[in-house]
Design a protein around this motif. Structure first.
Motif, PDB file in Angstrom:
ATOM      1  N   THR A  22       0.809  -1.228   0.000  1.00 49.40           N
ATOM      2  CA  THR A  22       0.000   0.000   0.000  1.00 49.40           C
ATOM      3  C   THR A  22       0.838   1.271   0.000  1.00 49.40           C
ATOM      4  N   SER A  23       2.120   1.196   0.346  1.00 49.16           N
ATOM      5  CA  SER A  23       2.989   2.380   0.484  1.00 49.16           C
ATOM      6  C   SER A  23       2.430   3.379   1.463  1.00 49.16           C
ATOM      7  N   SER A  24       1.702   2.941   2.443  1.00 45.77           N
ATOM      8  CA  SER A  24       1.159   3.899   3.399  1.00 45.77           C
ATOM      9  C   SER A  24       1.161   3.332   4.812  1.00 45.77           C
ATOM     10  N   SER A  25       1.900   4.015   5.700  1.00 45.31           N
ATOM     11  CA  SER A  25       1.915   3.561   7.091  1.00 45.31           C
ATOM     12  C   SER A  25       0.537   3.750   7.717  1.00 45.31           C
ATOM     13  N   ALA A  26      -0.194   4.782   7.257  1.00 45.97           N
ATOM     14  CA  ALA A  26      -1.521   5.035   7.830  1.00 45.97           C
ATOM     15  C   ALA A  26      -2.479   3.910   7.475  1.00 45.97           C
ATOM     16  N   GLY A  36      12.723   4.731   7.536  1.00 41.25           N
ATOM     17  CA  GLY A  36      12.985   4.421   6.133  1.00 41.25           C
ATOM     18  C   GLY A  36      12.913   5.690   5.293  1.00 41.25           C
ATOM     19  N   THR A  37      11.922   6.494   5.561  1.00 39.86           N
ATOM     20  CA  THR A  37      11.753   7.746   4.819  1.00 39.86           C
ATOM     21  C   THR A  37      12.932   8.680   5.064  1.00 39.86           C
ATOM     22  N   SER A  38      13.397   8.785   6.317  1.00 37.15           N
ATOM     23  CA  SER A  38      14.483   9.724   6.597  1.00 37.15           C
ATOM     24  C   SER A  38      15.778   9.272   5.917  1.00 37.15           C
ATOM     25  N   ALA A  80       3.651  12.961   5.849  1.00 42.18           N
ATOM     26  CA  ALA A  80       2.405  12.253   6.176  1.00 42.18           C
ATOM     27  C   ALA A  80       2.589  10.771   5.866  1.00 42.18           C
ATOM     28  N   ALA A  81       1.775   9.926   6.535  1.00 43.42           N
ATOM     29  CA  ALA A  81       1.950   8.488   6.355  1.00 43.42           C
ATOM     30  C   ALA A  81       1.193   7.972   5.141  1.00 43.42           C
ATOM     31  N   VAL A  82       1.358   8.655   4.017  1.00 42.62           N
ATOM     32  CA  VAL A  82       0.652   8.272   2.793  1.00 42.62           C
ATOM     33  C   VAL A  82       1.664   8.121   1.653  1.00 42.62           C
ATOM     34  N   PRO A  83       1.263   7.464   0.544  1.00 39.92           N
ATOM     35  CA  PRO A  83       2.227   7.270  -0.532  1.00 39.92           C
ATOM     36  C   PRO A  83       2.818   8.586  -1.039  1.00 39.92           C
ATOM     37  N   SER A  84       4.097   8.561  -1.355  1.00 42.14           N
ATOM     38  CA  SER A  84       4.837   9.691  -1.939  1.00 42.14           C
ATOM     39  C   SER A  84       4.963  10.917  -1.049  1.00 42.14           C
ATOM     40  N   ALA A  85       4.650  10.808   0.225  1.00 42.26           N
ATOM     41  CA  ALA A  85       4.774  11.981   1.100  1.00 42.26           C
ATOM     42  C   ALA A  85       6.245  12.338   1.287  1.00 42.26           C
ATOM     43  N   GLY A  86       7.080  11.312   1.335  1.00 41.34           N
ATOM     44  CA  GLY A  86       8.498  11.518   1.604  1.00 41.34           C
ATOM     45  C   GLY A  86       9.193  12.359   0.548  1.00 41.34           C
ATOM     46  N   ILE A  87       8.834  12.156  -0.707  1.00 46.34           N
ATOM     47  CA  ILE A  87       9.528  12.866  -1.797  1.00 46.34           C
ATOM     48  C   ILE A  87       9.214  14.370  -1.749  1.00 46.34           C
ATOM     49  N   LEU A 103      10.613   2.488  -4.338  1.00 44.86           N
ATOM     50  CA  LEU A 103      11.369   2.822  -3.125  1.00 44.86           C
ATOM     51  C   LEU A 103      10.428   3.189  -1.987  1.00 44.86           C
ATOM     52  N   ASP A 104       9.302   3.806  -2.337  1.00 49.53           N
ATOM     53  CA  ASP A 104       8.295   4.156  -1.329  1.00 49.53           C
ATOM     54  C   ASP A 104       7.769   2.876  -0.659  1.00 49.53           C
ATOM     55  N   MET A 105       7.543   1.863  -1.490  1.00 48.81           N
ATOM     56  CA  MET A 105       7.036   0.593  -0.954  1.00 48.81           C
ATOM     57  C   MET A 105       8.027   0.021   0.069  1.00 48.81           C
ATOM     58  N   CYS A 106       9.305   0.088  -0.293  1.00 47.05           N
ATOM     59  CA  CYS A 106      10.320  -0.493   0.608  1.00 47.05           C
ATOM     60  C   CYS A 106      10.496   0.356   1.863  1.00 47.05           C
ATOM     61  N   ARG A 107      10.515   1.687   1.702  1.00 50.69           N
ATOM     62  CA  ARG A 107      10.764   2.494   2.901  1.00 50.69           C
ATOM     63  C   ARG A 107       9.578   2.445   3.859  1.00 50.69           C
ATOM     64  N   THR A 108       8.369   2.301   3.298  1.00 47.39           N
ATOM     65  CA  THR A 108       7.199   2.206   4.173  1.00 47.39           C
ATOM     66  C   THR A 108       7.270   0.931   5.028  1.00 47.39           C
ATOM     67  N   MET A 109       7.796  -0.124   4.397  1.00 47.60           N
ATOM     68  CA  MET A 109       7.971  -1.384   5.120  1.00 47.60           C
ATOM     69  C   MET A 109       8.908  -1.177   6.321  1.00 47.60           C
ATOM     70  N   ILE A 110       9.961  -0.403   6.103  1.00 50.95           N
ATOM     71  CA  ILE A 110      10.920  -0.148   7.193  1.00 50.95           C
ATOM     72  C   ILE A 110      10.284   0.780   8.234  1.00 50.95           C
ATOM     73  N   ASN A 111       9.521   1.765   7.761  1.00 50.33           N
ATOM     74  CA  ASN A 111       8.862   2.687   8.707  1.00 50.33           C
ATOM     75  C   ASN A 111       8.029   1.906   9.718  1.00 50.33           C
ATOM     76  N   VAL A 112       7.272   0.958   9.188  1.00 49.14           N
ATOM     77  CA  VAL A 112       6.379   0.170  10.036  1.00 49.14           C
ATOM     78  C   VAL A 112       7.180  -0.747  10.978  1.00 49.14           C
TER      79      VAL A 112
HETATM   80  N1  ASP Z   1       4.804   6.261   2.201  1.00 47.12           N
HETATM   81  C1  ASP Z   1       5.520   6.501   3.412  1.00 47.12           C
HETATM   82  C2  ASP Z   1       4.685   6.025   4.598  1.00 47.12           C
HETATM   83  O1  ASP Z   1       3.489   6.064   4.558  1.00 47.12           O
HETATM   84  C3  ASP Z   1       5.920   7.921   3.584  1.00 47.12           C
HETATM   85  C4  ASP Z   1       6.888   8.286   2.495  1.00 47.12           C
HETATM   86  O2  ASP Z   1       6.482   8.684   1.409  1.00 47.12           O
HETATM   87  O3  ASP Z   1       8.103   8.103   2.698  1.00 47.12           O
HETATM   88  O4  ASP Z   1       5.228   5.602   5.587  1.00 47.12           O
END
Ligand code: ASP
Length: 418
Positions: A269-273, A308-310, A348-355, A382-391
């Motif tokens: 989902t690429s979203s932590s939320a 992951g995002t940072s 925000a914890a949504v797709p592409s927020a990090g960029i 990359l968003d998919m992978c970093r979100t996985m790490i965020n969680v």
């Molecule tokens: N998609 C990430 C998340 O929801 C945030 C980001 O874009 O890095 O955790």
């Protein structure tokens, strides 16, 4: 299995005329519906779980101790993540490997996307240094709860209400507490119902992702950059499992087994939320963290703790500087550490927020914003992978805080609890 099938299906359908459109029109909507259902439950879950969790704490001293530990761990792991990212990007130097013509093609091809992101980021930065604090306090609860990117405001209200509940005599707060405890149960059941459809949702999401992916040549041009990010994320994940074992006594196998459903969902989902409901479930029922700790640590983590995002933001900023032949001084690199920590908290914890938030880092160290165009093509994977790490980072901190509070159950104790 559904993920793998979705990818294969996506490739097969993009191979013939009209296949991609078919997937977008007839398959993708099921993925969107699945994400919408999960997002729908995020705010009610934060409310019910946070309030019922705090109500069980009984005194404010406990809450502030847990709160302090949580924030300290969140900050430390984020600084660690940025440092790993910076180290790798400075050693590998992916930006120097980019060909001049690729750079020009990317800058032209993604000019509009870069400009839109820069505008979005400006909205968030044109204010004073304490704006972030002002932004946490909502003027109106309904308004705050109406937007999934305002989760911190909802958390603030839930914490406030929970604290006030502890402060009044128990017999007076009991009806409200019972209401939220019961609401929490109902919402958990709703999550279980939605998760029954997870294979369909995940299949649809990945099939759509494959047919909508930009052409493969761009991926290849950005390969060294992508690999740097992935290497950083993998290093971070290994460190998590080590810290988890060293501090909380949870072996890597147990950690990964417990968190796999949340990690896979974060990836899809690429979203932590959107993943929040499942992260909560995994942390409580599979990792063995007591509800009291999980209901506090996880919703806050989903919103502010994005390791992951940072890491990704630090790598991306330096990558762009390298591609533009800008040398970054030690001072500039230190500025990146501070701004990437803040930018990830603000994402925000949504797709592409990090960029979008990378713009803040670029501005701080004087790298042209247009450089963002260089990394758009490969952002989604990359968003998919970093979100996985965020969680995973949130889960690790929940495990550690629970251990320190004596609220982490081992496998045997979890069986008895069931
Ligand atoms: N998609 C990430 C998340 O929801 C945030 C980001 O874009 O890095 O955790």
């Amino acid at each position: 299995m559904a993920m793998a099938l979705g990818i294969v299906f996506g490739f097969i359908f993009s191979a013939f005329e009209g296949g991609g459109t078919f997937v977008v029109n007839w398959i993708k909507p099921f993925g969107n519906i699945f994400i919408a259902l999960l997002k729908l439950l995020a705010i009610p879950l934060i409310f019910a779980s946070l309030i019922s969790g705090i109500a069980q704490l009984k005194d404010i001293a406990r809450l502030s101790k847990i709160g302090f530990r949580t924030i300290a761990w969140y900050l430390t792991t984020t600084v660690l993540a940025v440092s790993i990212g910076l180290l790798l990007v400075n050693i590998i130097k992916p930006g120097k490997m980019m060909k001049e013509e690729t750079r020009i093609a990317l800058l032209e091809g993604f000019e509009t996307e870069a400009a839109t992101s820069a505008l979005k980021a400006k909205d968030q930065t044109s204010s004073g240094p304490l704006q972030f604090l002002e932004d946490i306090i909502p003027e109106n609860l309904i308004h705050a709860a109406s937007d999934n990117t305002n989760m911190l405001q909802v958390i603030f209200f839930a914490l406030f209400l929970g604290i006030a509940m502890i402060m009044i005599p128990e017999n007076k707060s009991a009806p409200v507490r019972d209401f939220f405890v019961s609401l929490n149960e109902v919402i958990l059941q709703m999550i279980h119902i939605v998760m029954k459809a997870a294979p369909i949702g995940v299949f649809a999401l990945l099939a759509a992702l494959v047919v909508e992916a930009p052409n493969g040549d761009l991926f290849v041009a950005l390969l060294s950059y992508a690999l740097t990010v992935l290497l950083g994320l993998a290093t971070l994940l290994s460190l998590y499992s080590f810290i988890m074992w060293a501090v909380a006594g949870i072996k890597p196998k147990r950690f990964f087994k417990a968190m796999a459903p949340a990690q896979l969902l974060a990836f899809s989902t690429s979203s932590s939320a959107a993943t929040l409901p499942v992260t909560m479930d995994c942390v409580e029922n599979r990792l063995g963290v007591d509800k009291e700790v999980a209901s506090f640590v996880i919703p806050i983590g989903a919103t502010v703790n994005m390791d992951g995002t940072s890491l990704y933001q630090a790598v991306a900023a330096v990558f762009i500087a390298q591609a533009f032949n800008i040398d970054l001084s030690l001072m500039a690199q230190l500025t990146i550490v501070v701004t990437a920590v803040l930018a990830s908290i603000g994402s925000a914890a949504v797709p592409s927020a990090g960029i979008v938030m990378i713009v803040i880092i670029l501005n701080q160290v004087g790298i042209p914003e247009a450089g963002l165009a260089l990394i758009f093509a490969i952002d989604r994977p990359l968003d998919m992978c970093r979100t996985m790490i965020n969680v995973s980072g949130d889960a690790m901190v929940a495990g550690i805080v629970a251990k320190k509070e004596g609220k982490l159950y081992d496998e045997a104790a979890m069986k008895i609890k069931e």
